[in-house]
Design a protein around this motif. Structure first.
Motif, short mmCIF file in Angstrom:
data_model
loop_
_atom_site.label_atom_id
_atom_site.label_comp_id
_atom_site.label_asym_id
_atom_site.label_seq_id
_atom_site.Cartn_x
_atom_site.Cartn_y
_atom_site.Cartn_z
N ARG A 521 7.15 11.21 20.07
CA ARG A 521 8.26 12.16 20.08
C ARG A 521 8.16 12.99 18.80
O ARG A 521 8.51 12.52 17.72
CB ARG A 521 9.60 11.43 20.14
N VAL A 524 13.12 15.78 18.15
CA VAL A 524 14.29 15.33 18.90
C VAL A 524 15.45 16.25 18.54
O VAL A 524 15.71 16.49 17.35
CB VAL A 524 14.64 13.87 18.59
N GLU A 553 12.24 16.38 22.83
CA GLU A 553 13.21 15.61 23.62
C GLU A 553 14.62 16.01 23.23
O GLU A 553 14.93 16.16 22.04
CB GLU A 553 13.01 14.11 23.39
N ASN A 554 15.48 16.17 24.23
CA ASN A 554 16.91 16.38 24.00
C ASN A 554 17.61 15.03 24.08
O ASN A 554 17.58 14.36 25.12
CB ASN A 554 17.50 17.33 25.04
N ASP A 555 18.22 14.62 22.99
CA ASP A 555 18.94 13.35 22.94
C ASP A 555 20.40 13.62 23.27
O ASP A 555 21.12 14.25 22.48
CB ASP A 555 18.81 12.72 21.55
N THR A 573 9.60 9.51 15.68
CA THR A 573 10.07 10.90 15.64
C THR A 573 9.67 11.57 14.33
O THR A 573 9.84 11.00 13.26
CB THR A 573 11.60 10.94 15.79
#
Length: 613
Positions: A521, A524, A553-555, A573
């Motif tokens: 990742r 983020v 990535e969208n958290d 990350t």
């Protein structure tokens, strides 16, 4: 508070442990050992206790014996204390107690664990490093034919090793050369500490149903309040399996959902219930591969529910098959592969490997004929359906799963080793010796038999005592005849299958996290508030278009901002972006260096190019 009543199942042999007070030495020299062994002989003669094995450690005494009641065992223990403790105190100028409390005891299921416990106490005594003559340290020299002890009583499990003394001694010498696993040692010590029964799950459940008391060890610690994400662990499990299988040059194969060998009219009965069968059918029908071949698979299987035969139950397997390899080396390779996967999953301390040899189909048929003859009085009283079922697989009776089978009949049943040819015995010895050299702890269990009838030669299971419903997490072996029947030509074949659901349950008990490379990742994106989610999604789309080779990535998890930032910072990350639509502000955290900076949306791309360069 009254002491707990001691559990004693008289039909089971007992493992007894006496400990020195505050770990004080019980033996200083060979004279002490000789004296204790002499008192042990006298105690057996006075009480009628049947002593099978013993081991004298510097500060502990282990005895493996059989008794008919609690009173006899109590008097036996009291006599040892009355005669040995005064002698020891006088000789070494001391006074007071010698033993640490009451003796500890555990019932031993003889078919599967008697020889293992005998090996446990004899090896521990021999490995204590004492300069005393080994004949006074343990009963091992007597069992190896090096010394005679007339007060030892052979147990039926010992007699079943071979037809004569020389054969038993040779088999036991080989048995002692195999290291004991840490899991088994932990189970023995736990059962002794808690005065419980060392047996497989089915035997324990049968005893609890009959005695109406718990006989299994109790788990330590408080009940868990938090359980890991099973879906995440499942994903990691598949990742570990893929890495291990591909590392050993196993190719993945897709399995059919229907079992073509089953011609039942009910479609549900034709659903695939075994990965090995599906793999062989895929090869035979689609000509998927040339032999020899190494293949692996993962996917759903189906079976009837164990409580309601009208309901279907879905379960999952991860397995591997090797076809075209006749030598025992491929079986060793697969056992080491299973060991590597369990090691990566951090589950090795919770499982133990058990192996048996079934011999050739002809040798197994000869053994079954002996069992049918031995259990004839029991089979005669059953209904015709049960008679037919047990006639084809009478080894089921050895596990004590059928009510009404006398324990004496099970203990005196013939062992399969007596029916194996020299070639089958040599094959088993080659496999166990190779496992010993590889440092893989295991035990040979002559009462271990598969539920499915197609195995031959080696058969093994990885078992755990931590699960009540599913104690087997992996099983496998050789199945040449079935492979030849389905593929249509002689094909040597062996394989194994992991049961996914028991692995997940065991991982929860062990609180383990598999050693697998996490999904990468790079960036983020975290919305500062719930109304910032749309803005965060827009930023994510913009970054994916600009940086095509980065993992963005969208958290969208819930909770406080600080907690969400801590969670999102894990798993490798690189950059954590906290976005706020109110002032079009984006905060950037370089996770490794813990450096924070900020920018607007319009300058984000240039800022990230600089940081990622």
């Amino acid at each position: 508070m009254p002491r707990k009543e001691r559990l004693l199942v008289t039909e089971l042999p007992q493992l007894i442990a006496l400990r020195g007070n505050n770990s004080e030495l019980l033996f200083h020299d060979e004279a002490d050992h000789r004296t204790f062994v002499g008192h042990l002989r006298q105690a057996c003669e006075r009480s009628g206790i049947r002593l099978h094995a013993f081991g004298l450690l510097p500060s502990q005494v282990y005895l493996l014996l059989s008794t008919d009641d609690k009173t006899t065992l109590a008097r036996f223990s009291q006599y040892l204390g009355r005669v040995y403790v005064p002698y020891f105190n006088r000789r070494h100028g001391r006074s007071g107690v010698l033993w640490e409390g009451r003796y500890r005891s555990a019932g031993i299921e003889p078919a599967g664990y008697f020889l293992l416990c005998q090996k446990y106490i004899e090896l521990r005594a021999q490995e204590a490093g004492s300069e005393v003559d080994p004949v006074w340290l343990s009963s091992a020299p007597a069992h190896l034919g090096m010394h005679r002890l007339d007060f030892l009583t052979p147990h039926p499990a010992w007699l079943a090793l071979a037809p004569d003394d020389s054969g038993r001694q040779a088999r036991y010498r080989q048995f002692l050369s195999v290291a004991l696993g840490a899991t088994f040692i932990h189970r023995v010590e736990t059962c002794l500490r808690q005065n419980s029964v060392l047996a497989n799950l089915n035997d324990c459940l049968a005893l609890e149903s009959r005695l109406q008391v718990p006989v299994r060890p109790r788990p330590a610690g408080r009940p868990r309040k938090h359980y890991p994400d099973r879906l995440e662990y499942w994903t990691r499990l598949e990742g570990v399996a893929r890495q291990v299988m591909q590392g050993e040059d196993y190719r993945e194969i897709r399995l059919p959902l229907l079992d073509e060998s089953n011609e039942a009219d009910d479609w549900a009965a034709r659903l695939l219930s075994d990965g090995t069968m599906g793999c062989l059918q895929a090869i035979a029908e689609q000509h998927l591969t040339e032999l020899p071949a190494r293949l692996w698979y993962q996917g759903p299987m189906f079976r009837t529910h164990h409580l309601d035969g009208r309901q279907l139950e879905q379960f999952h397997q991860i397995g591997a098959e090797a076809l075209g390899y006749d030598d025992v080396d491929i079986e060793l390779e697969q056992l080491l592969l299973e060991h590597a996967l369990l090691q990566r999953l951090k589950l090795l301390p919770w499982v133990e490997l058990q192996i048996n040899s079934l011999g050739t189909p002809r040798e197994l048929a000869r053994y079954r004929a002996l069992l049918r003859q031995h259990f004839a009085p029991v089979l005669a009283g059953l209904d015709p359906l049960a008679q037919g079922s047990l006639a084809s697989a009478p080894e089921v009776l050895l596990g004590g799963r059928l009510a009404g089978v006398p324990r004496e009949l099970i203990e005196t049943a013939p062992g399969i080793m007596n029916c194996l040819s020299s070639a089958s015995l040599v094959r088993l010895e080659r496999l166990t010796s190779a496992l010993t050299q590889a440092g893989l702890p295991h035990s040979v269990r002559t009462d271990l038999f598969p539920h499915r009838p197609f195995y031959q030669q080696s058969f093994h299971e990885w078992q755990t005592a931590a699960l009540e419903e599913h104690s087997v997490v992996c099983r496998g072996g050789r199945y040449d005849e079935m492979a030849a029947r389905i593929i249509g030509r002689p094909v040597p074949a062996c394989g194994f299958a992991f049961m996914v659901e028991p692995l997940l349950q065991l991982a929860e008990k062990a609180r383990s996290q598999p050693l697998v490379t996490h999904v990468r990742r790079d960036i983020v994106i975290l919305p500062a508030e719930s109304h910032d989610i749309a803005f965060a999604l827009q930023v994510g789309s913009m970054l994916r278009e600009t940086f095509a080779f980065l993992a963005v990535e969208n958290d969208l998890s819930t909770g406080g901002l600080a907690a969400r930032q801590r969670r999102a910072s894990g798993h490798g990350t690189r950059l954590l972006l906290t976005v706020s639509a109110l002032d079009d502000r984006i905060e950037i955290l370089e996770v490794a260096e813990q450096i924070r900076s900020g920018c607007r949306r319009e300058s984000l791309i240039s800022k990230l190019r600089l940081l990622l360069a």
